[in-house]
Design a protein around this motif. Structure first.
Motif, PDB file in Angstrom:
ATOM      1  N   ILE A  96       0.816  -0.975   0.038  1.00 26.10           N
ATOM      2  CA  ILE A  96      -0.152  -0.009  -0.023  1.00 26.10           C
ATOM      3  C   ILE A  96       0.737   1.564  -0.302  1.00 26.10           C
ATOM      4  CG2 ILE A  96      -2.070   1.622   1.778  1.00 26.10           C
ATOM      5  CD1 ILE A  96      -2.405  -1.614   2.597  1.00 26.10           C
ATOM      6  N   LYS A  97       2.274   1.375   1.189  1.00 24.02           N
ATOM      7  CA  LYS A  97       3.235   2.209   1.074  1.00 24.02           C
ATOM      8  C   LYS A  97       3.535   2.405   0.059  1.00 24.02           C
ATOM      9  CE  LYS A  97       4.264   3.208   5.081  1.00 24.02           C
ATOM     10  NZ  LYS A  97       4.965   3.628   6.462  1.00 24.02           N
ATOM     11  N   TYR A  98       4.681   1.655  -0.546  1.00 24.80           N
ATOM     12  CA  TYR A  98       5.737   1.935  -1.549  1.00 24.80           C
ATOM     13  C   TYR A  98       5.603   0.839  -3.286  1.00 24.80           C
ATOM     14  CZ  TYR A  98       7.609   3.356   2.544  1.00 24.80           C
ATOM     15  OH  TYR A  98       7.737   4.412   3.527  1.00 24.80           O
ATOM     16  N   GLY A  99       4.761   0.305  -3.479  1.00 21.78           N
ATOM     17  CA  GLY A  99       3.807  -0.736  -4.203  1.00 21.78           C
ATOM     18  C   GLY A  99       4.414  -2.003  -4.152  1.00 21.78           C
ATOM     19  N   VAL A 100       5.221  -2.424  -3.092  1.00 21.31           N
ATOM     20  CA  VAL A 100       6.794  -3.327  -3.091  1.00 21.31           C
ATOM     21  C   VAL A 100       5.591  -4.365  -1.760  1.00 21.31           C
ATOM     22  CG1 VAL A 100       8.393  -2.296  -4.172  1.00 21.31           C
ATOM     23  CG2 VAL A 100       7.658  -2.786  -1.901  1.00 21.31           C
ATOM     24  N   ARG A 101       5.934  -5.539  -2.560  1.00 14.28           N
ATOM     25  CA  ARG A 101       6.491  -6.975  -0.921  1.00 14.28           C
ATOM     26  C   ARG A 101       7.686  -7.512  -0.679  1.00 14.28           C
ATOM     27  NH1 ARG A 101       1.498  -7.797  -0.269  1.00 14.28           N
ATOM     28  NH2 ARG A 101       1.916  -9.895   0.952  1.00 14.28           N
ATOM     29  N   HIS A 102       8.380  -6.809  -1.681  1.00  9.47           N
ATOM     30  CA  HIS A 102       9.328  -7.210  -1.289  1.00  9.47           C
ATOM     31  C   HIS A 102      10.801  -6.841  -0.317  1.00  9.47           C
ATOM     32  CE1 HIS A 102      12.269  -4.060  -2.609  1.00  9.47           C
ATOM     33  NE2 HIS A 102      11.437  -4.037  -3.900  1.00  9.47           N
ATOM     34  N   VAL A 103      11.538  -7.110   0.495  1.00  4.69           N
ATOM     35  CA  VAL A 103      12.698  -6.182   1.952  1.00  4.69           C
ATOM     36  C   VAL A 103      13.837  -7.079   0.698  1.00  4.69           C
ATOM     37  CG1 VAL A 103      11.121  -6.633   3.657  1.00  4.69           C
ATOM     38  CG2 VAL A 103      12.461  -8.921   3.155  1.00  4.69           C
ATOM     39  N   PRO A 104      14.647  -6.162   1.898  1.00  5.96           N
ATOM     40  CA  PRO A 104      14.554  -5.079   2.775  1.00  5.96           C
ATOM     41  C   PRO A 104      13.479  -3.371   2.140  1.00  5.96           C
ATOM     42  CG  PRO A 104      16.521  -5.264   1.968  1.00  5.96           C
ATOM     43  CD  PRO A 104      15.718  -5.720   1.209  1.00  5.96           C
ATOM     44  N   VAL A 105      12.645  -2.974   2.872  1.00  2.00           N
ATOM     45  CA  VAL A 105      12.720  -1.922   2.788  1.00  2.00           C
ATOM     46  C   VAL A 105      13.307  -0.755   3.811  1.00  2.00           C
ATOM     47  CG1 VAL A 105      10.790  -0.286   2.618  1.00  2.00           C
ATOM     48  CG2 VAL A 105      10.700  -2.234   1.168  1.00  2.00           C
ATOM     49  N   VAL A 106      13.973   0.194   3.194  1.00  2.00           N
ATOM     50  CA  VAL A 106      14.614   1.016   4.592  1.00  2.00           C
ATOM     51  C   VAL A 106      14.003   2.508   4.839  1.00  2.00           C
ATOM     52  CG1 VAL A 106      16.725   1.640   6.095  1.00  2.00           C
ATOM     53  CG2 VAL A 106      16.563  -0.024   4.420  1.00  2.00           C
ATOM     54  N   GLU A 107      12.827   2.882   5.219  1.00  2.00           N
ATOM     55  CA  GLU A 107      12.166   4.316   6.194  1.00  2.00           C
ATOM     56  C   GLU A 107      13.060   5.031   6.527  1.00  2.00           C
ATOM     57  OE1 GLU A 107       8.069   2.918   5.543  1.00  2.00           O
ATOM     58  OE2 GLU A 107       8.515   2.511   7.266  1.00  2.00           O
ATOM     59  N   ILE A 108      13.761   6.056   6.231  1.00  2.00           N
ATOM     60  CA  ILE A 108      14.966   7.029   6.608  1.00  2.00           C
ATOM     61  C   ILE A 108      14.055   8.319   6.599  1.00  2.00           C
ATOM     62  CG2 ILE A 108      17.205   8.099   6.762  1.00  2.00           C
ATOM     63  CD1 ILE A 108      17.504   6.284   4.460  1.00  2.00           C
ATOM     64  N   GLY A 109      13.851   9.142   8.340  1.00  2.00           N
ATOM     65  CA  GLY A 109      13.179  10.461   8.263  1.00  2.00           C
ATOM     66  C   GLY A 109      13.478  11.042   9.062  1.00  2.00           C
ATOM     67  N   LYS A 110      13.200  12.067   8.811  1.00  2.00           N
ATOM     68  CA  LYS A 110      13.634  13.640  10.415  1.00  2.00           C
ATOM     69  C   LYS A 110      12.495  14.617  10.008  1.00  2.00           C
ATOM     70  CE  LYS A 110      15.746  15.580  13.203  1.00  2.00           C
ATOM     71  NZ  LYS A 110      15.310  15.334  14.473  1.00  2.00           N
ATOM     72  N   GLY A 111      11.737  14.925  10.478  1.00  2.00           N
ATOM     73  CA  GLY A 111      10.633  16.257  10.858  1.00  2.00           C
ATOM     74  C   GLY A 111      10.124  15.733   9.418  1.00  2.00           C
ATOM     75  N   GLU A 112       9.934  16.983   8.630  1.00  2.00           N
ATOM     76  CA  GLU A 112       9.287  16.575   7.124  1.00  2.00           C
ATOM     77  C   GLU A 112       9.953  15.549   6.485  1.00  2.00           C
ATOM     78  OE1 GLU A 112       6.336  18.258   7.276  1.00  2.00           O
ATOM     79  OE2 GLU A 112       5.873  18.259   9.318  1.00  2.00           O
ATOM     80  N   VAL A 113      11.411  15.735   6.509  1.00  2.00           N
ATOM     81  CA  VAL A 113      11.853  15.171   5.641  1.00  2.00           C
ATOM     82  C   VAL A 113      11.806  13.689   5.448  1.00  2.00           C
ATOM     83  CG1 VAL A 113      14.524  14.861   4.382  1.00  2.00           C
ATOM     84  CG2 VAL A 113      12.916  17.265   5.596  1.00  2.00           C
ATOM     85  N   TYR A 114      11.420  12.824   4.605  1.00  2.00           N
ATOM     86  CA  TYR A 114      11.258  11.445   4.624  1.00  2.00           C
ATOM     87  C   TYR A 114      11.559  10.428   3.325  1.00  2.00           C
ATOM     88  CZ  TYR A 114       8.638   7.720   5.182  1.00  2.00           C
ATOM     89  OH  TYR A 114       8.040   6.148   5.138  1.00  2.00           O
ATOM     90  N   GLU A 115      12.274   9.961   3.025  1.00  2.00           N
ATOM     91  CA  GLU A 115      12.765   9.085   2.652  1.00  2.00           C
ATOM     92  C   GLU A 115      12.545   7.354   2.589  1.00  2.00           C
ATOM     93  OE1 GLU A 115      16.278   8.330  -1.179  1.00  2.00           O
ATOM     94  OE2 GLU A 115      15.310  10.303  -0.133  1.00  2.00           O
ATOM     95  N   ALA A 116      11.894   6.590   1.427  1.00  2.00           N
ATOM     96  CA  ALA A 116      11.468   5.070   1.709  1.00  2.00           C
ATOM     97  C   ALA A 116      12.828   5.106  -0.046  1.00  2.00           C
ATOM     98  CB  ALA A 116      10.842   4.072   1.577  1.00  2.00           C
ATOM     99  N   VAL A 117      13.776   3.595   0.522  1.00  2.00           N
ATOM    100  CA  VAL A 117      14.345   3.152   0.055  1.00  2.00           C
ATOM    101  C   VAL A 117      13.430   1.861  -0.496  1.00  2.00           C
ATOM    102  CG1 VAL A 117      16.816   2.240  -0.172  1.00  2.00           C
ATOM    103  CG2 VAL A 117      16.635   4.109   0.783  1.00  2.00           C
ATOM    104  N   THR A 118      13.372   1.069  -1.108  1.00  2.00           N
ATOM    105  CA  THR A 118      12.755   0.113  -1.883  1.00  2.00           C
ATOM    106  C   THR A 118      13.780  -0.155  -3.097  1.00  2.00           C
ATOM    107  OG1 THR A 118      11.518   1.223  -3.710  1.00  2.00           O
ATOM    108  CG2 THR A 118      10.881   1.035  -1.664  1.00  2.00           C
TER     109      THR A 118
END
Length: 94
Positions: A49-71
Motif C-alpha cells: 500500500i505504501k510503496y507498491g512493493v512486497r519485497h524486503v528490505p525496505v528502509v524508511e529514513i526520516g527526520k521531521g518533514e524530510v522522509y524517504e523510503a529506499v525500496t
C-alpha cells in the motif's frame, strides 16, 4: 547509538540483503527499528500500500518533514538516502 533521524528496516529471516543492510547500519552506528515480515503477510500488505512493493528490505529514513523510503536493493541506495536526509537536515538548520 543515536541518530538525528529515524531508520526503520522492514526485513525477513533468511534474507541476505536484509542482513547486509542491518550490518551496514550497525557498522556505522546508526540505530534502527526492525520490522520482521517473515510470518506476517499483513505487514507485506502495508509495504504494498505504501510503496507498491512486497519485497524486503525496505528502509524508511526520516527526520521531521524530510522522509524517504529506499525500496531498491543495495547498500548504495541506503547510503545515498541517509546522505540526502543529513543534507536536508543541515540546510534546515542553516
Amino acid at each position: 547509538m543515536s541518530n538525528s533521524f529515524s531508520v526503520v528496516v522492514w526485513s525477513k529471516k533468511g534474507c541476505h540483503y536484509c542482513t547486509e543492510v542491518k550490518e551496514y547500519l550497525n557498522n556505522h552506528n546508526i540505530a534502527y527499528q526492525d520490522i520482521d515480515v517473515t510470518n506476517d503477510d499483513d505487514r507485506r500488505d502495508i509495504l504494498d500500500i505504501k510503496y507498491g512493493v512486497r519485497h524486503v528490505p525496505v528502509v524508511e529514513i526520516g527526520k521531521g518533514e524530510v522522509y524517504e523510503a529506499v525500496t531498491k536493493v543495495g547498500i548504495q541506495y541506503v547510503q545515498e538516502a541517509i546522505d540526502r536526509i543529513k543534507k536536508e537536515k543541515d540546510s534546515l538548520l542553516s
